[in-house]
Enzyme design. Structure first.
Site, PDB file in Angstrom:
ATOM      1  N   ASN A  10     -10.748 150.899 -15.689  1.00 25.36           N
ATOM      2  CA  ASN A  10     -11.952 150.128 -16.016  1.00 25.36           C
ATOM      3  C   ASN A  10     -11.899 148.866 -15.167  1.00 25.36           C
ATOM      4  OD1 ASN A  10     -13.997 148.621 -17.130  1.00 25.36           O
ATOM      5  ND2 ASN A  10     -12.900 148.170 -19.036  1.00 25.36           N
ATOM      6  N   LYS A  12     -14.077 146.606 -14.794  1.00 23.40           N
ATOM      7  CA  LYS A  12     -14.830 145.472 -15.372  1.00 23.40           C
ATOM      8  C   LYS A  12     -15.714 144.836 -14.288  1.00 23.40           C
ATOM      9  CE  LYS A  12     -11.033 144.946 -18.557  1.00 23.40           C
ATOM     10  NZ  LYS A  12     -10.397 144.156 -19.571  1.00 23.40           N
ATOM     11  N   HIS A  98     -16.796 149.154 -25.181  1.00 19.99           N
ATOM     12  CA  HIS A  98     -15.607 148.364 -24.866  1.00 19.99           C
ATOM     13  C   HIS A  98     -15.609 147.081 -25.705  1.00 19.99           C
ATOM     14  CE1 HIS A  98     -12.747 145.896 -22.643  1.00 19.99           C
ATOM     15  NE2 HIS A  98     -12.243 147.038 -22.220  1.00 19.99           N
ATOM     16  N   GLU A 100     -15.023 144.130 -24.990  1.00 18.68           N
ATOM     17  CA  GLU A 100     -15.703 142.980 -24.369  1.00 18.68           C
ATOM     18  C   GLU A 100     -17.210 143.071 -24.583  1.00 18.68           C
ATOM     19  OE1 GLU A 100     -13.880 143.445 -20.550  1.00 18.68           O
ATOM     20  OE2 GLU A 100     -11.972 142.791 -21.401  1.00 18.68           O
ATOM     21  N   GLU A 170      -8.009 150.786 -28.098  1.00 17.92           N
ATOM     22  CA  GLU A 170      -7.627 149.554 -27.418  1.00 17.92           C
ATOM     23  C   GLU A 170      -7.513 148.414 -28.429  1.00 17.92           C
ATOM     24  OE1 GLU A 170      -8.813 149.890 -23.012  1.00 17.92           O
ATOM     25  OE2 GLU A 170     -10.497 149.035 -24.062  1.00 17.92           O
ATOM     26  N   GLY A 176      -5.641 142.674 -21.633  1.00 17.54           N
ATOM     27  CA  GLY A 176      -5.557 141.596 -20.645  1.00 17.54           C
ATOM     28  C   GLY A 176      -4.623 140.468 -21.060  1.00 17.54           C
ATOM     29  N   SER A 216      -3.029 146.356 -21.656  1.00 18.35           N
ATOM     30  CA  SER A 216      -1.858 145.980 -20.862  1.00 18.35           C
ATOM     31  C   SER A 216      -0.956 147.164 -20.539  1.00 18.35           C
ATOM     32  CB  SER A 216      -1.083 144.854 -21.549  1.00 18.35           C
ATOM     33  OG  SER A 216      -1.915 143.710 -21.694  1.00 18.35           O
TER      34      SER A 216
HETATM   35  C1  PEP Z   1      -9.336 147.283 -20.848  1.00 24.21           C
HETATM   36  O1  PEP Z   1     -10.012 146.269 -20.824  1.00 24.21           O
HETATM   37  O2  PEP Z   1      -9.873 148.396 -21.042  1.00 24.21           O
HETATM   38  C2  PEP Z   1      -7.892 147.131 -20.675  1.00 24.21           C
HETATM   39  C3  PEP Z   1      -7.109 147.997 -21.210  1.00 24.21           C
HETATM   40  O3  PEP Z   1      -7.473 146.028 -19.947  1.00 24.21           O
HETATM   41  P1  PEP Z   1      -5.950 145.656 -19.539  1.00 24.21           P
HETATM   42  O4  PEP Z   1      -5.301 146.932 -19.056  1.00 24.21           O
HETATM   43  O5  PEP Z   1      -6.077 144.646 -18.463  1.00 24.21           O
HETATM   44  O6  PEP Z   1      -5.302 145.147 -20.768  1.00 24.21           O
END
Ligand code: PEP
Length: 255
Positions: A10, A12, A98, A100, A170, A176, A216
């Site tokens: 992803n 973003k 997501h 966000e 998630e 992040g 992460s």
């Molecule tokens: C995401 O936003 O889908 C995600 C998993 O981000 P990160 O791997 O940077 O934590």
């Protein structure tokens, strides 16, 4: 039942079209000898970079997805993108719900539900994100929150369509932040998610459902996470933005 590992990046709001071309060419070279029998791999660039990614990844084993879809076929929805528009670009996947989008753009389980239906209508495969905040986890609300996201997000979605759906679990506190759920902690939650889908759709659908972990995930931890019984891959943010780290993450998880 053996489920195929599925790892999607992803991106973003990162990568202009020129940067997309560069990254996709690097990915294509890196993944040239990676057998698609090992894992399904996809990247989800911003809308403005999709055409570039599709073109640059032609002839590779890497699929392309979008990061959102509107539920209407067309109309007065300034700034939105429809299923027909995405389908015409030749993509296969679309990320929906997501955290966000839930946090900053007013996404709810009801709008997630409408977007899933739209994706299926246009023969796009939804990657549906669910997850709890830190406050919810610390308040022992994780299962309650996930059960509601699943029940409301999948209202009226037919069992026959579930083969096209991927779930991305998630935990919001892990996205992040560099904080990853431990493999055991993630597995416990994935097993709960699978059971919740079994209650809704039956054991067969639930057993076949691919559930990614996101938060992460990186080359150093992808192997241990994906080794868990109910963790079938990952949705990757930061580590998907460089060809080396994305390749190493996939290779460690799937080779
Ligand atoms: C995401 O936003 O889908 C995600 C998993 O981000 P990160 O791997 O940077 O934590």
């Amino acid at each position: 039942m053996s489920r195929k590992i599925f790892i999607a990046g992803n991106w973003k709001m990162n990568k202009t079209a020129a940067e997309t071309k560069e990254l996709c060419e690097a990915l294509k070279a890196k993944f040239a000898s990676f057998c698609p029998c090992k894992a399904e791999v996809a990247v989800c660039p911003p809308f403005t970079s999709i055409a570039t990614a599709v073109e640059a990844l032609k002839g590779s084993n890497i699929k392309v997805g979008a990061q959102n879809i509107h539920w209407a076929d067309n109309g007065a929805f300034t700034g939105e993108i429809s299923g027909a528009m995405l389908k015409e670009m030749g993509i296969e996947y679309v990320i929906i719900g997501h955290s966000e989008r839930r946090q900053y753009f007013g996404e709810t389980d009801e709008t997630v539900n409408k977007r899933i239906a739209a994706a299926l209508k246009y023969d796009l495969k939804p990657i549906v994100c669910i997850g709890e905040t830190l406050e919810e986890r610390e308040g022992n609300k994780t299962e309650e929150v996930l059960a509601k996201q699943i029940k409301d997000g999948f209202a009226n979605i037919a069992a026959a369509d579930m083969a096209k759906v991927t779930i991305a679990y998630e935990p919001v506190w892990a996205i992040g932040t560099g904080k990853t759920a431990t493999p055991d902690m993630a597995e416990e939650t994935h097993a709960f998610i699978r059971k919740t889908f079994a209650d809704l759709y039956g054991a067969e659908v639930a057993e076949a459902l691919v559930i990614q972990y996101g938060g992460s995930m990186k080359p150093e931890n992808s192997k241990d996470l994906v080794a868990q019984k109910d963790i079938d891959g990952g949705l990757i943010g930061g580590a998907a933005l460089k060809a080396d780290s994305f390749y190493d993450l996939v290779a460690n998880a799937a080779l």
